[in-house]
Motif scaffolding. Structure first.
Motif, PDB file in Angstrom:
ATOM      1  N   LYS A   8      -0.610  -0.170  -8.656  1.00  9.02           N
ATOM      2  CA  LYS A   8      -0.653   0.962  -7.731  1.00  9.02           C
ATOM      3  C   LYS A   8      -1.830   0.716  -6.778  1.00  9.02           C
ATOM      4  CE  LYS A   8      -0.555   5.956  -8.178  1.00  9.02           C
ATOM      5  NZ  LYS A   8      -0.796   7.055  -9.083  1.00  9.02           N
ATOM      6  N   GLN A  11       0.835   9.584   7.149  1.00  7.58           N
ATOM      7  CA  GLN A  11       1.607   8.663   7.984  1.00  7.58           C
ATOM      8  C   GLN A  11       1.829   9.244   9.373  1.00  7.58           C
ATOM      9  OE1 GLN A  11       4.975   6.950   6.090  1.00  7.58           O
ATOM     10  NE2 GLN A  11       3.926   6.706   4.133  1.00  7.58           N
ATOM     11  N   THR A  34       1.385 -10.034  -2.479  1.00  7.84           N
ATOM     12  CA  THR A  34       2.587  -9.272  -2.846  1.00  7.84           C
ATOM     13  C   THR A  34       3.032  -9.682  -4.248  1.00  7.84           C
ATOM     14  OG1 THR A  34       3.226  -9.348  -0.524  1.00  7.84           O
ATOM     15  CG2 THR A  34       4.898  -8.615  -2.079  1.00  7.84           C
ATOM     16  N   LEU A  71       0.841  -1.191   0.000  1.00  6.56           N
ATOM     17  CA  LEU A  71       0.000   0.000   0.000  1.00  6.56           C
ATOM     18  C   LEU A  71       0.874   1.238   0.000  1.00  6.56           C
ATOM     19  CD1 LEU A  71      -3.179   0.031   0.436  1.00  6.56           C
ATOM     20  CD2 LEU A  71      -2.682   0.866   2.682  1.00  6.56           C
ATOM     21  N   THR A  72       0.580   2.184  -0.950  1.00  2.47           N
ATOM     22  CA  THR A  72       1.360   3.424  -0.950  1.00  2.47           C
ATOM     23  C   THR A  72       0.550   4.511  -0.255  1.00  2.47           C
ATOM     24  OG1 THR A  72       0.568   3.631  -3.211  1.00  2.47           O
ATOM     25  CG2 THR A  72       2.918   3.164  -2.924  1.00  2.47           C
ATOM     26  N   LEU A  73       1.040   4.914   0.897  1.00  2.00           N
ATOM     27  CA  LEU A  73       0.349   5.940   1.681  1.00  2.00           C
ATOM     28  C   LEU A  73       1.173   7.211   1.619  1.00  2.00           C
ATOM     29  CD1 LEU A  73      -2.204   5.876   3.456  1.00  2.00           C
ATOM     30  CD2 LEU A  73      -0.764   5.388   5.400  1.00  2.00           C
ATOM     31  N   ASP A  74       0.536   8.322   1.173  1.00  2.00           N
ATOM     32  CA  ASP A  74       1.250   9.597   1.092  1.00  2.00           C
ATOM     33  C   ASP A  74       1.790   9.986   2.464  1.00  2.00           C
ATOM     34  OD1 ASP A  74      -0.618  10.938  -1.565  1.00  2.00           O
ATOM     35  OD2 ASP A  74       1.565  10.911  -1.376  1.00  2.00           O
ATOM     36  N   ARG A 114      -3.692   2.355  -3.580  1.00  2.00           N
ATOM     37  CA  ARG A 114      -3.763   3.486  -2.650  1.00  2.00           C
ATOM     38  C   ARG A 114      -5.007   3.366  -1.770  1.00  2.00           C
ATOM     39  NH1 ARG A 114      -7.399   7.211  -4.810  1.00  2.00           N
ATOM     40  NH2 ARG A 114      -7.152   8.469  -2.958  1.00  2.00           N
ATOM     41  N   GLU A 136      -4.980  -5.483   4.890  1.00  2.00           N
ATOM     42  CA  GLU A 136      -4.711  -4.839   3.588  1.00  2.00           C
ATOM     43  C   GLU A 136      -4.647  -5.901   2.487  1.00  2.00           C
ATOM     44  OE1 GLU A 136      -2.092  -1.198   5.553  1.00  2.00           O
ATOM     45  OE2 GLU A 136      -1.094  -2.641   4.243  1.00  2.00           O
TER      46      GLU A 136
END
Lengths: 184, 158
Positions: free
Chosen positions: B35, A9, B28, A2-5, B37, B97
């Motif tokens: 992407k 954070q 994974t 997961l890409t969290l800005d 989010r 997640e």
């Protein structure tokens, strides 16, 4: 995965909160917010620190995107009931925010005003009061004069009143209700 | 014979029966180059279990449960976009997640969905085994109260 800005954070939010405390303690001083990018404005960074499911927010100028609300996890409320109000400082808006009560003056609204530029500009304010050694000057662009009149009216019955957090693209300045503001 | 598709409401229950490492590592692998989010910030913590008492219908807190939730938006390398979510009685953020990602992959049949579906079937089988075991344990704890009636009759006679 997961890409969290960064502004969402915990480490960034803790550091930003510390900056907010400093800003409230030293009204009129500009503080640069951390990890601001093109996608995340300074206003959103401030909201990311302050908002949660226990408070309410009004966004009368629709500065927030639809996708920001679930991230902030905040309840939307009308202008006269909201705990926080996000406004465009260049636009006028006639309303009476929550001012608190004599028993609970802290149950008032905090205004987050987005202006064009902090630290320099055509508007020059003279600040005095707690946290200011003598007199402080604050310059800015993009704040309609109406807001200062409104602030003066709202804070006329101190300790009732509203607190301000001014933000531009990357910085913030706090003006709690204890600060006296004079236009120069 | 066509099998009925597994309901979406059962996916997280099934997958959470499997070892967490198995779910996380598959996710994974499948999400390489995607992407992901968050739509809302993934949360994990203790939830208070609230019940109403039967006499006055007043709420009281029975205790605490670990709970975590995630709601995500996925964009694959090919540009396909979808959403997924999961809520779990567990405090492991990485697991919830991964489960939200499984939900997204299965819902829109993103690349690799067959592997997730196989894991769901495996998880459902495990749940069935656990259910049978619990039934067996419950049967052992059942008391035959009808014997008490015989004892009562004997006492009345004496």
């Amino acid at each position: 995965m997961l890409t969290l800005d960064p502004i969402w954070q915990p480490e960034t939010q803790q550091a930003q909160f510390r900056l907010l405390l400093e800003a409230m303690s030293y009204p009129g001083r500009c503080y640069s917010l951390l990890n601001i990018s093109e996608e995340n404005s300074a206003a959103l960074a401030v909201l990311a620190v302050l908002m949660d499911s226990e408070v309410s927010l009004a966004d009368p100028h629709f500065r927030l995107e639809e996708g920001d609300w679930p991230l902030l996890q905040v309840n939307s409320k009308e202008l006269d009931e909201a705990d926080y109000i996000l406004c465009d400082g260049s636009k006028t808006l006639d309303f009476l925010p929550k001012l608190g009560s004599l028993a609970c003056p802290e149950q008032s609204a905090t205004l987050i005003l987005v202006v064009e530029q902090l630290g320099q500009g055509d508007i020059n304010l003279k600040l005095t009061g707690p946290g200011i050694n003598g007199v402080n000057e604050l310059r800015m662009n993009g704040l309609a004069p109406h807001w200062l009149t409104m602030r003066s009216d709202s804070n006329g019955t101190f300790p009732l009143g509203v607190d301000w957090i001014l933000v531009d693209k990357t910085q913030m300045v706090a003006l709690p209700r204890t600060t006296q503001v004079e236009v120069m | 014979m066509n099998q009925e598709p597994i309901k979406r409401t059962q996916w997280v229950t099934a997958l959470s029966a499997l070892p967490a490492e198995q779910v996380v590592s598959l996710c994974t692998e499948l999400s390489e180059g995607w992407k992901i989010r968050p739509k809302s910030i993934p949360q994990s913590g203790l939830g208070l279990l609230k019940l109403n008492d039967s006499a006055l219908n007043d709420p009281f807190y029975l205790g605490e449960i670990p709970i975590s939730s995630a709601w995500i938006e996925v964009t694959t390398a090919e540009g396909q976009q979808t959403e997924g979510a999961a809520q779990l009685m567990d405090d492991r953020l990485e697991l919830v997640e991964a489960l939200a990602l499984c939900d997204a992959i299965l819902a829109t049949q993103l690349p690799g969905w067959e592997k997730i579906e196989a894991m769901v079937k495996q998880g459902l089988q495990l749940r069935e085994v656990i259910k049978i075991e619990r039934k067996r344990l419950l049967a052992h704890t059942q008391v035959n109260f009808s014997l008490l009636d015989d004892v009562g009759d004997d006492n009345a006679d004496t």
